[in-house]
Motif scaffolding. Structure first.
Motif, PDB file in Angstrom:
ATOM      1  N   ASP A  19      -2.837  -1.969  -3.303  1.00 27.68           N
ATOM      2  CA  ASP A  19      -1.511  -1.623  -3.820  1.00 27.68           C
ATOM      3  C   ASP A  19      -1.418  -0.114  -4.047  1.00 27.68           C
ATOM      4  OD1 ASP A  19       1.013  -3.040  -4.912  1.00 27.68           O
ATOM      5  OD2 ASP A  19       0.556  -1.521  -6.429  1.00 27.68           O
ATOM      6  N   ALA A  20      -0.224   0.426  -3.886  1.00 26.03           N
ATOM      7  CA  ALA A  20       0.001   1.866  -4.046  1.00 26.03           C
ATOM      8  C   ALA A  20      -0.268   2.354  -5.470  1.00 26.03           C
ATOM      9  CB  ALA A  20       1.440   2.212  -3.653  1.00 26.03           C
ATOM     10  N   HIS A  21      -0.254   1.472  -6.453  1.00 23.09           N
ATOM     11  CA  HIS A  21      -0.474   1.874  -7.847  1.00 23.09           C
ATOM     12  C   HIS A  21      -1.935   1.748  -8.282  1.00 23.09           C
ATOM     13  CE1 HIS A  21       3.898   0.956  -7.797  1.00 23.09           C
ATOM     14  NE2 HIS A  21       3.885   2.162  -8.337  1.00 23.09           N
ATOM     15  N   LEU A  22      -2.825   1.441  -7.344  1.00 25.21           N
ATOM     16  CA  LEU A  22      -4.247   1.278  -7.642  1.00 25.21           C
ATOM     17  C   LEU A  22      -4.889   2.622  -7.958  1.00 25.21           C
ATOM     18  CD1 LEU A  22      -6.817  -0.703  -7.371  1.00 25.21           C
ATOM     19  CD2 LEU A  22      -7.074   0.391  -5.143  1.00 25.21           C
ATOM     20  N   TRP A  23      -5.483   2.742  -9.132  1.00 19.29           N
ATOM     21  CA  TRP A  23      -6.357   3.860  -9.464  1.00 19.29           C
ATOM     22  C   TRP A  23      -6.474   3.998 -10.967  1.00 19.29           C
ATOM     23  CZ3 TRP A  23     -10.211   5.153  -7.009  1.00 19.29           C
ATOM     24  CH2 TRP A  23     -10.905   6.343  -7.229  1.00 19.29           C
ATOM     25  N   VAL A  24      -7.426   4.805 -11.393  1.00 16.76           N
ATOM     26  CA  VAL A  24      -7.697   5.031 -12.810  1.00 16.76           C
ATOM     27  C   VAL A  24      -6.616   5.895 -13.454  1.00 16.76           C
ATOM     28  CG1 VAL A  24      -9.361   6.044 -14.429  1.00 16.76           C
ATOM     29  CG2 VAL A  24     -10.171   4.825 -12.423  1.00 16.76           C
ATOM     30  N   THR A  25      -6.098   6.857 -12.694  1.00 19.10           N
ATOM     31  CA  THR A  25      -5.031   7.726 -13.213  1.00 19.10           C
ATOM     32  C   THR A  25      -3.688   7.269 -12.653  1.00 19.10           C
ATOM     33  OG1 THR A  25      -5.453   9.297 -11.424  1.00 19.10           O
ATOM     34  CG2 THR A  25      -6.532   9.735 -13.546  1.00 19.10           C
ATOM     35  N   VAL A  26      -2.613   7.752 -13.267  1.00 19.37           N
ATOM     36  CA  VAL A  26      -1.254   7.318 -12.914  1.00 19.37           C
ATOM     37  C   VAL A  26      -0.986   7.469 -11.424  1.00 19.37           C
ATOM     38  CG1 VAL A  26      -0.226   7.753 -15.168  1.00 19.37           C
ATOM     39  CG2 VAL A  26      -0.270   9.578 -13.478  1.00 19.37           C
ATOM     40  N   GLN A  27      -0.231   6.524 -10.894  1.00 17.67           N
ATOM     41  CA  GLN A  27       0.163   6.551  -9.494  1.00 17.67           C
ATOM     42  C   GLN A  27       1.675   6.483  -9.317  1.00 17.67           C
ATOM     43  OE1 GLN A  27      -2.192   7.053  -6.917  1.00 17.67           O
ATOM     44  NE2 GLN A  27      -3.254   7.567  -8.807  1.00 17.67           N
ATOM     45  N   SER A  78       0.815  -1.214   0.000  1.00 14.00           N
ATOM     46  CA  SER A  78       0.000   0.000   0.000  1.00 14.00           C
ATOM     47  C   SER A  78       0.849   1.266   0.000  1.00 14.00           C
ATOM     48  CB  SER A  78      -0.940   0.001   1.215  1.00 14.00           C
ATOM     49  OG  SER A  78      -0.184  -0.009   2.412  1.00 14.00           O
ATOM     50  N   VAL A  79       2.155   1.114   0.164  1.00 14.72           N
ATOM     51  CA  VAL A  79       3.086   2.235   0.200  1.00 14.72           C
ATOM     52  C   VAL A  79       4.038   2.112  -0.994  1.00 14.72           C
ATOM     53  CG1 VAL A  79       4.885   3.349   1.588  1.00 14.72           C
ATOM     54  CG2 VAL A  79       2.942   2.267   2.717  1.00 14.72           C
TER      55      VAL A  79
END
Length: 186
Positions: A43-51, A20-21
């Motif tokens: 996960d820290a990279h979860l989302w619709v836009t770039v992480q 998550s970090v």
């Protein structure tokens, strides 16, 4: 046109990871859940836009084409031959595979993992200087050149989640190639 030959007779998930970090290495898990259009739950990279921090700094509104990171376990033997030690999760991947040449997949290839999860391959992972902070000199083994002088990136691939599902070690991976013409990963 580029011809793609992908060996998938015994392609399986070796391990799964999430964190998550934003850290370089991700801890191993018994299972991860992929969420359609978002990535790996927790996960820290979860989302619709770039992480990814560098991409967020450039433009935080870009679509997240790196929702899931995959790496082939065969890379571990390759780097071991020159004195480095890598284990699943060390390179920050979510899915470590065995028996599948991930780098040979064309853009748009689909990976059915287990009974439900479906990932579409979007590109190569770009190895960065953080690799040398993990193990000095390792970055040099993650890039190379082919016989025509073209750059080869070996740090795995990225994809987006087309269908949600749980992934566990031992799950079978089935590859579906996109319609031709195929386009190499970049």
């Amino acid at each position: 046109m580029i011809a793609f030959m992908v060996q998938t007779l015994s392609a399986v998930v070796l391990s799964v990871s999430r964190d998550s970090v934003h850290r370089f290495t991700k801890p191993l898990c018994k299972a991860i859940t992929l969420l359609e259009g978002l990535g790996v739950a927790g996960d820290a990279h979860l989302w619709v836009t770039v992480q990814h921090r560098s991409r967020v700094a450039a433009d935080p509104t870009q679509p997240n084409l790196r929702q899931v990171h995959l790496i082939h376990s065969e890379l571990f033997a390759e780097v071991a031959a020159v004195g480095f030690t890598l284990r699943p999760g060390d390179m920050g991947e979510n899915v470590t595979t065995a028996g599948l040449d991930l780098l040979a997949l064309p853009r748009g290839a689909r990976l059915q993992i287990g009974p439900d999860a479906l990932i579409e391959v979007t590109g190569l992972r770009n190895p960065c200087a953080q690799i040398n902070e993990f193990e000095p000199g390792l970055l040099k083994t993650m890039v190379g050149h082919d016989d025509k002088g073209r750059l080869i990136r070996k740090a795995g691939i990225t994809g987006i989640v087309l269908h949600s599902g749980v992934i566990r070690p031992g799950d079978k991976i089935t590859v579906t190639l996109p319609q031709e013409p195929h386009h190499a990963l970049d």
